[in-house]
Scaffold this active site. Structure first.
Site, PDB file in Angstrom:
ATOM      1  CB  THR A   1      -2.865   7.162  -4.567  1.00  9.08           C
ATOM      2  OG1 THR A   1      -1.805   6.871  -5.486  1.00  9.08           O
ATOM      3  CG2 THR A   1      -4.060   6.277  -4.879  1.00  9.08           C
TER       4      THR A   1
ATOM      5  CG  LEU B   1      -4.644   4.349  -0.576  1.00  6.39           C
ATOM      6  CD1 LEU B   1      -5.932   5.162  -0.714  1.00  6.39           C
ATOM      7  CD2 LEU B   1      -4.521   3.376  -1.741  1.00  6.39           C
ATOM      8  CG  ASP B   2       1.851   5.424  -3.483  1.00  5.89           C
ATOM      9  OD1 ASP B   2       2.420   4.844  -2.550  1.00  5.89           O
ATOM     10  OD2 ASP B   2       1.785   4.977  -4.637  1.00  5.89           O
ATOM     11  CB  ALA B   3       1.558  11.451  -0.586  1.00  2.00           C
TER      12      ALA B   3
END
Length: 229
Positions: free
Chosen positions: A122, A118-120
């Protein structure tokens, strides 16, 4: 960093795994019965290990994933295949970050790796896996494993008026038809979309790919840039 980690050795996960059996000494070592596989082998040689009620003779013998293994009549709990972790915003989905940013090293279970990322910026559910074959199946594009997201979006200036008026119908049609991004055309299934009190749009959607920032790119390209995911 607060640890929110739950072990999930489920029947479903084991059904997905291709590792239906494992060497007895590895089974014991993975469960941290002893400090090394050699030490686990010694337990077997000493006649202290039983598989399904029968004293084991060989450390190299294969045992089923659902076998009942005991050491000195104490049940050995097998290593879970999956752990569920709620990743907060600001944490990078890597076990080591060369820039010193918050990562998963402090929360990763022993002998486990993250399934995807997951993106930072998110937050949400992230799986850890102890089974490489299972990880491959979950991430393979052929498997088309569904991933559900909840996004909070703004309505961009100049966006189609239907986005603010009937967001669910608008987004469902646009994402189902496919959205062109710099990474290609991506499709999503909108489960729900509604306008909040602050005029932002909350969207629940499902995708079956895991390209970098794909959900953010899709929604931004139909006039609904994401401000929270």
């Amino acid at each position: 960093m607060r640890l929110l980690l739950v072990a999930c050795a489920t029947t479903t996960a084991r059904a997905l795994s291709t590792s239906s059996s494992v060497r007895l000494d590895k089974f014991l070592n993975d469960a941290s019965v002893a400090a090394s596989r050699a030490a686990c082998s010694q337990l077997v040689k000493q006649g202290r290990v039983a598989v399904d009620g029968v004293v084991a003779k060989r450390a190299a013998a294969k045992v089923p994933a659902d076998a009942r293994v005991t050491v000195d009549d104490v049940l050995v709990e097998p290593l879970p295949l999956l752990w569920v972790y709620h990743k907060p915003i600001g944490v990078h989905s890597t076990l080591s970050d060369d820039r010193g940013r918050p990562d998963l090293a402090a929360v990763a279970p022993r002998k486990a790796h993250p399934v995807g990322r997951l993106d930072a910026d998110t937050s949400g559910l992230l799986l850890f896996s102890s089974d490489g074959a299972l990880t491959h199946k979950l991430l393979s594009p052929r498997a088309a494993v569904e991933k559900e997201y909840v996004a909070t979006c703004e309505v961009a200036a100049g966006a189609d008026a239907a986005l603010a008026r009937t967001p669910e119908a608008f987004l469902r049609d646009r994402l189902a038809a496919g959205v062109q991004t710099t990474l290609g055309v991506h499709v999503g299934d909108v489960l729900e979309a509604r306008v909040a009190d602050d005029d932002r749009v909350t969207v629940r959607l499902v995708v079956r790919e895991g390209k970098h920032r794909m959900v953010r790119r899709m929604l931004a390209n139909v006039g609904a840039p994401v401000v929270g995911l």
